[in-house]
Design an enzyme around this catalytic site. Structure first.
Site, short mmCIF file in Angstrom:
data_model
loop_
_atom_site.label_atom_id
_atom_site.label_comp_id
_atom_site.label_asym_id
_atom_site.label_seq_id
_atom_site.Cartn_x
_atom_site.Cartn_y
_atom_site.Cartn_z
N ASP A 195 -92.03 -29.50 -35.03
CA ASP A 195 -93.66 -29.05 -34.33
C ASP A 195 -92.33 -30.06 -33.48
OD1 ASP A 195 -94.39 -31.68 -35.46
OD2 ASP A 195 -95.84 -31.02 -33.60
N GLU A 227 -96.48 -34.00 -35.76
CA GLU A 227 -96.76 -34.48 -35.43
C GLU A 227 -97.22 -34.88 -33.97
OE1 GLU A 227 -94.88 -38.05 -33.78
OE2 GLU A 227 -94.79 -36.20 -32.64
#
Length: 454
Positions: A92, A156
């Site tokens: 991500d 994250e």
């Protein structure tokens, strides 16, 4: 680079690595469905899973984590009796911010001035490619000498804790002798660096309400309390005149011992405008590695274009607080929440919502795995010795892993050196750093296996 079979293999794999990174960067995998479709993250997760399967990983799975995102797991068995190493990255990314400020499309890997530009190129899609390169080089030079687990996180950057909660509920899944977190970076390009500390973080949204509805600023301004003005007043209370973070009860005067960050270098890396002062006191290393730092990362307010002469009834802001090692993120959250409620002016109604939290981390750089990494980095970076530094950013998973696996050694390396401009516009990765760190990781895995007698 030194002529070494691993080095030569990684060099030969770089064109493929660039093509793969371009494919991965193309996914707009921001783990916030309010900004980008969830399908973009799902497509990126599937790409990562397919890449692991192509490298003969077993038990490849997309893990549905409690925050609604997916982490990708795979296991590559090594020789009998070999230690297990967990390799971490996240797929991500941060949102691209102002796309018009990018010199090339943020989700299109573009080569310019010897670097590869694109959101996630360094943080941390490049980290996943680094792991692939290291493993491929070892396979081409006799085989991977350890058992390898790979985990690629899907949220994250949002700090919503999905993988942490999943790992806690499945404690055997990520168990390893050593863990390599591929999400930090060298102190500068060409200087091999392991990260000794990470600041933790807490993220709060604060809403102020003062009126039942917006009012005409001419008819009521001067007496009616404006929520936006109240918010400005409240946010200003989080910093002293010199810019030092001032959250009631929070310790802000710790010192950093170790590698220092010269102020002139920092000003250049941070691209501080001429004549603009740095904020805070103490050394630069004190301020960014050892002390808390508050940042207002968003405000909901009327845009300048189309603004009307109105008093605002409601204002909302998102506040990030970086928490240094030695402080507890949960306690910092409580202090920041109390501060926001106590300092709201004019009796404004205050609502505070926690949207993310992660504990700070301190690695044991005297552990045996660091000796193996130091040797590997000296080979990958001829003429340079491994350095250790702090990092102002946060990787909440680190403390979860340290708690679950107290005997595991945790090393932090990566591609996010200052020129990478992670989280900013025009993020980029140095292909030379990708190449050298891939060599270093491959040699580390070999050195580590030999140190364990595998």
């Amino acid at each position: 680079m030194t002529a070494h079979p691993i080095s030569e293999t990684v060099a030969s794999l770089m064109p493929r690595a660039k093509a793969e990174l371009a494919e991965l960067v193309a996914f707009q995998s921001v783990a916030d469905p309010a900004q980008f479709p969830k399908s973009e993250c799902e497509a990126a997760a599937n790409w990562v899973a397919d890449a692991l399967r192509a490298e003969d990983f077993q038990d490849v799975a997309l893990l549905d984590t409690p925050d609604g995102t997916q982490s990708v797991y795979g296991f590559l068995p090594g020789p009998a009796g070999a230690p297990t190493v967990l390799l971490y990255a996240h797929y991500d990314v941060q949102p691209p911010l102002d796309e018009s400020a990018w010199l090339s499309p943020p989700f299109e890997l573009t080569e310019r001035d010897g670097r590869w530009f694109g959101r996630g190129a360094a943080d941390c899609k490049g980290g996943f490619i680094m792991h692939l390169l290291a493993l491929r080089a070892l396979k081409a030079d006799g085989g991977v000498p350890v058992s390898v687990k790979v985990i690629a996180e899907g949220s994250e950057e949002q700090g919503t804790g999905g993988l942490e909660r999943y790992a806690e509920a499945h404690p055997d899944l990520l168990a390893a002798d050593t863990i390599v977190i591929g999400d930090t970076g060298n102190f500068r390009v060409g200087l091999p660096t392991v990260t000794a500390t990470l600041r933790g973080m807490t993220m709060l949204r604060v809403t102020l309400d003062t009126l039942e509805g917006n009012l005409h600023s001419g008819q009521f301004g001067g007496a009616a309390p404006d929520a936006l003005a109240a918010m400005i007043h409240l946010l200003a209370s989080l910093r002293a005149e010199d810019g030092t973070t001032t959250v009631d009860g929070l310790v802000t005067n710790a010192d950093w011992e170790g590698l220092q960050y010269p102020e002139a270098e920092f000003r250049t890396d941070a691209k501080v405008l001429d004549g603009v002062e740095l904020i805070g006191t103490g050394t630069v290393a004190d301020r960014i590695w050892a002390r808390p730092a508050v940042t207002v990362i968003g405000i909901d307010c009327p845009p300048v274009v189309g603004a009307t002469p109105s008093l605002q009834a409601t204002a909302r802001a998102q506040v990030s607080l970086r928490v240094p090692p030695g402080q507890d993120a949960a306690e910092a959250t409580e202090l920041l929440t109390a501060h926001l409620k106590a300092h709201a002016p004019w009796g404004a109604r205050v609502a505070v919502e926690q949207v993310g939290q992660g504990q700070p981390f301190r690695a044991d750089i005297s552990s045996p795995a660091y000796t193996s990494m130091a040797q590997a980095m000296e080979t990958a970076y001829p003429g340079e010795k491994m350095q250790s530094s702090g990092m102002g950013g946060s990787i909440p998973l680190c403390n979860t892993l340290a708690t679950l696996y107290p005997e595991a050694e945790i090393l932090l390396i990566g591609l996010s050196e200052p020129e990478a401009q992670i989280h900013a516009v025009n993020e980029s990765v140095s292909p030379e750093e990708l190449e050298r760190l891939s060599v270093a990781e491959a040699l580390f895995l070999r050195n580590y296996a030999e140190s364990k007698g595998a």
